[in-house]
Design an enzyme around this catalytic site. Structure first.
Site, PDB file in Angstrom:
ATOM      1  N   HIS A  29       0.873  -1.388  -0.172  1.00 55.97           N
ATOM      2  CA  HIS A  29      -0.010  -0.088  -0.016  1.00 55.97           C
ATOM      3  C   HIS A  29       0.974   1.267   0.071  1.00 55.97           C
ATOM      4  CE1 HIS A  29      -2.334  -2.895   2.428  1.00 55.97           C
ATOM      5  NE2 HIS A  29      -3.300  -2.387   1.706  1.00 55.97           N
ATOM      6  N   ASP A  56       2.330   1.891   3.515  1.00 52.35           N
ATOM      7  CA  ASP A  56       3.121   0.979   3.910  1.00 52.35           C
ATOM      8  C   ASP A  56       4.740   1.294   3.453  1.00 52.35           C
ATOM      9  OD1 ASP A  56       0.954  -0.628   4.255  1.00 52.35           O
ATOM     10  OD2 ASP A  56       1.438  -1.820   2.444  1.00 52.35           O
TER      11      ASP A  56
HETATM   12  C1  XUL Z   1      -7.605  -6.618   4.731  1.00 50.90           C
HETATM   13  C2  XUL Z   1      -6.732  -6.983   3.545  1.00 50.90           C
HETATM   14  C3  XUL Z   1      -5.813  -5.946   2.913  1.00 50.90           C
HETATM   15  C4  XUL Z   1      -6.038  -5.815   1.380  1.00 50.90           C
HETATM   16  C5  XUL Z   1      -5.158  -4.868   0.586  1.00 50.90           C
HETATM   17  O1  XUL Z   1      -8.511  -7.584   5.014  1.00 50.90           O
HETATM   18  O2  XUL Z   1      -6.683  -8.191   3.173  1.00 50.90           O
HETATM   19  O3  XUL Z   1      -4.971  -6.056   3.482  1.00 50.90           O
HETATM   20  O4  XUL Z   1      -5.174  -7.179   0.673  1.00 50.90           O
HETATM   21  O5  XUL Z   1      -5.629  -3.678   0.808  1.00 50.90           O
END
Ligand code: XUL
Ligand code: CO
Length: 447
Positions: free
Chosen positions: A109, A112
Site C-alpha cells: 500500500h 506502507d
Molecule cells: C484486509 C486486506 C488488505 C488488502 C489490501 O483484510 O486483505 O490487506 O489485501 O488492502
C-alpha cells in the site's frame, strides 16, 4: 536473483539464503517441499506459484491487537530519526527479506512504503522518493511488484468511507491518493493494481443511501481505470472481496456479488478478483468455492494466501498451513489456467507472540511449502484425470441429443416438459461424494 546487499544495513543477521533441503530436513530455515526450479506439469514451481510478500504485515505490523501494545519493535522503525528515515530502513529490511527468502514479488500500500505528509502533495512527494529507491532495489535484485494499492481505510478521514463517503471532499482526497498510488505502481512495473474497499460499506443502514454509494464507487473505479490506462498501465485491476470488517457490511461482499457489480457498471472487462482465503471464510464460503466461482465467471485474477481460524469470526490473517486447502485451491487455480498477472500474495501476519526475527522466515517457508504441496497434489489430480472424467461423465447427458439442444437454447419449456413425461424414473444416480473424498486423500499422500 541477485544478492541482498542492496540496503545500508542488515536486519536479519545470522539468516542466509533459504534453500530447498527436501521433506526430511530438520532445518526450520529450509524449504521441505518448495523447490523453485522443479518442473511440475509444464512449468517450474516458482512460475506456477508466483509468491509475493505483503509489505504491510511483514514490515509494518507490530504485533499490537485491540487488547495489547506492540510486541514486535522493528529495529528499522525504533532506531529511525524520522518517519522518512524509518521508511528507508524498512525498505532495506524488506529487500533483504525478499532476497533471502527467494520470493520474486511483493505487494504494498502507498502508506506502507511512505508516510503520509501534511498535504496530499507532500504525501505524494514522500511516496515518489521511496518509489525511486524501490525501483533501484528492484533493478538490483530482480524482485518485482505483483500489485500496488492505496490505503483508503486507516486515516480518520475515511471513517465514513473513501469512494463511498457521503462527503465529496473526502472522495476527492481518496482520488488524490489513488492517482499517486497508480503512478507508483506503473513506475515500479506493477503487474496489477488492487482495490480492497475496507470502508466501502456501511455501519448503519439508517444513515446510508445504498444506491448513491454504489454508483459513486463504480464512478470512482471507472475514473481510476481510465486514468491508469491513459498512463499506459496494461496490468490487471483487482477487486478484493470481503463481506465485513471493519464495516458491518462491505459492498464487495464475495466473488459473486463483485461479479454482479462489475457487470452492472460495465467494469467486467478490466477488473478481476483478488481472492483472500480468510475473506472467503468470513463470507461463509470455502476458499475453493470463491476460486471456482471466479473461474466460472471468467474473473479469476490473483490470491491473498492466508487462512482464518474457523472458530473465530474475524480476519486472523494466519499463514496457510493446510495441505487439504492448498491442494483444492491449486486444483482450482490450475483448472482456471494458472496465474497470468496474479500470484500468491501472503496477506498473512505472524502471531503476536512470534517475536523472533526468524519467525517471519519460518512463517513464509511454511506457507510456500504448503502451496508447493498443494501444487503437486493438484497436478496429480489433473494428470490422471480421474476426478475430471468423473465430473465430465456426470454431465454427459448434455453433450448429445436433446440434452445438447437444451444447453444450446433450442428447446422451449413445452418441448422440455414433453421430453420429461417420457423419461419415467430418473435422478437416482449416485454423486459418489465419499468415493471422491477417499480418492482425494490418496492424492494427498502422493498415491
Ligand atoms: C484486509 C486486506 C488488505 C488488502 C489490501 O483484510 O486483505 O490487506 O489485501 O488492502
Ligand atoms: Co488481502
Amino acid at each position: 536473483m541477485a544478492d541482498y546487499f542492496v540496503g545500508s544495513k542488515k536486519y536479519f543477521p545470522g539468516i542466509g539464503r533459504i534453500s530447498y533441503e527436501g521433506p526430511k530436513s530438520e532445518n526450520p530455515l529450509a524449504f521441505k517441499f518448495y523447490d523453485p526450479e522443479k518442473v511440475v506439469g509444464k512449468k517450474k514451481m516458482k512460475e506456477h506459484l508466483r509468491f509475493a510478500v505483503a509489505y504491510w504485515h511483514s514490515f509494518c505490523a507490530d504485533g499490537a491487537d485491540p487488547f495489547g501494545a506492540p510486541t514486535h519493535p522493528h529495529p528499522w522503525i525504533t532506531n529511525a530519526k524520522s518517519p522518512m528515515d524509518a521508511a528507508e530502513h524498512k525498505m532495506d529490511a524488506a529487500f533483504e527479506f525478499f532476497t533471502k527468502l527467494g520470493v520474486e514479488f511483493y505487494a504494498f500500500h502507498d502508506r506502507d512504503m511512505a508516510p503520509e505528509g501534511a498535504s496530499p502533495a507532500e504525501s505524494e512527494q514522500n511516496l515518489q522518493n521511496l518509489v525511486a529507491k524501490a525501483k533501484e532495489r528492484q533493478q538490483a535484485t530482480g524482485v518485482k511488484l505483483l500489485w500496488g494499492t492505496a490505503n483508503l481505510f486507516s486515516h480518520p478521514r475515511f471513517m465514513n468511507g473513501a469512494a463511498t463517503n457521503p462527503d465529496f471532499a473526502v472522495v476527492s482526497l481518496a482520488a488524490a491518493q489513488v492517482k499517486a498510488a497508480i503512478d507508483a505502481t506503473i513506475e515500479l512495473g506493477g503487474q496489477g493494481y488492487t482495490f480492497w474497499g475496507g470502508r466501502e460499506g456501511y455501519m448503519s443502514i439508517l444513515n446510508t443511501d445504498l444506491k448513491k454509494e454504489k454508483d459513486h464507487l463504480a464512478r470512482f473505479l471507472c475514473m481510476a481505470r481510465d486514468y491508469a490506462r491513459k498512463q499506459g498501465f496494461t496490468g490487471a485491476f483487482y477487486i478484493e472481496p470481503k463481506p465485513m470488517e471493519p464495516t458491518k457490511h462491505q459492498y464487495d461482499y464475495d466473488v459473486e456479488t463483485v461479479a454482479g457489480f462489475l457487470r452492472a457498471y460495465g467494469l467486467d472487462q478490466d477488473f478481476r478478483v483478488n481472492i483472500e482465503a480468510n475473506h472467503a471464510e468470513l463470507a461463509g464460503h470455502d476458499f475453493v468455492h470463491e476460486l471456482e466461482t471466479a473461474a466460472s465467471l471468467g474473473i479469476f485474477g490473483s490470491v491473498d494466501a492466508n487462512r482464518g481460524e474457523p472458530r473465530n469470526g474475524w480476519d486472523t490473517d494466519q499463514f496457510p498451513s493446510s495441505y487439504y486447502e492448498t491442494a483444492l485451491a491449486m486444483h482450482a487455480i490450475l483448472k482456471a489456467g494458472g496465474f497470468t498477472t496474479g500470484g500468491l500474495n501472503f496477506d498473512a501476519k505472524i502471531r503476536r507472540n512470534s517475536v523472533d526475527p526468524a519467525d517471519l522466515f519460518e512463517a513464509h517457508i511454511g506457507g510456500m511449502d504448503s502451496f508447493a504441496v498443494g501444487l503437486e497434489v493438484a497436478q496429480r489430480i489433473l494428470g490422471d484425470g480421474k476426478l475430471g472424467n468423473f465430473v465430465k461423465t456426470r454431465y454427459a447427458s448434455f453433450d448429445t441429443g436433446n440434452g445438447a439442444r437444451f444447453a444450446r437454447g433450442e428447446l422451449s419449456l413445452e418441448e422440455l416438459a414433453r421430453l420429461g413425461s417420457s423419461y419415467g424414473t430418473a435422478g437416482l444416480t449416485s454423486g459418489k461424494q465419499e468415493r471422491l473424498e477417499n480418492i482425494l486423500n490418496q492424492y494427498l499422500l502422493g498415491l
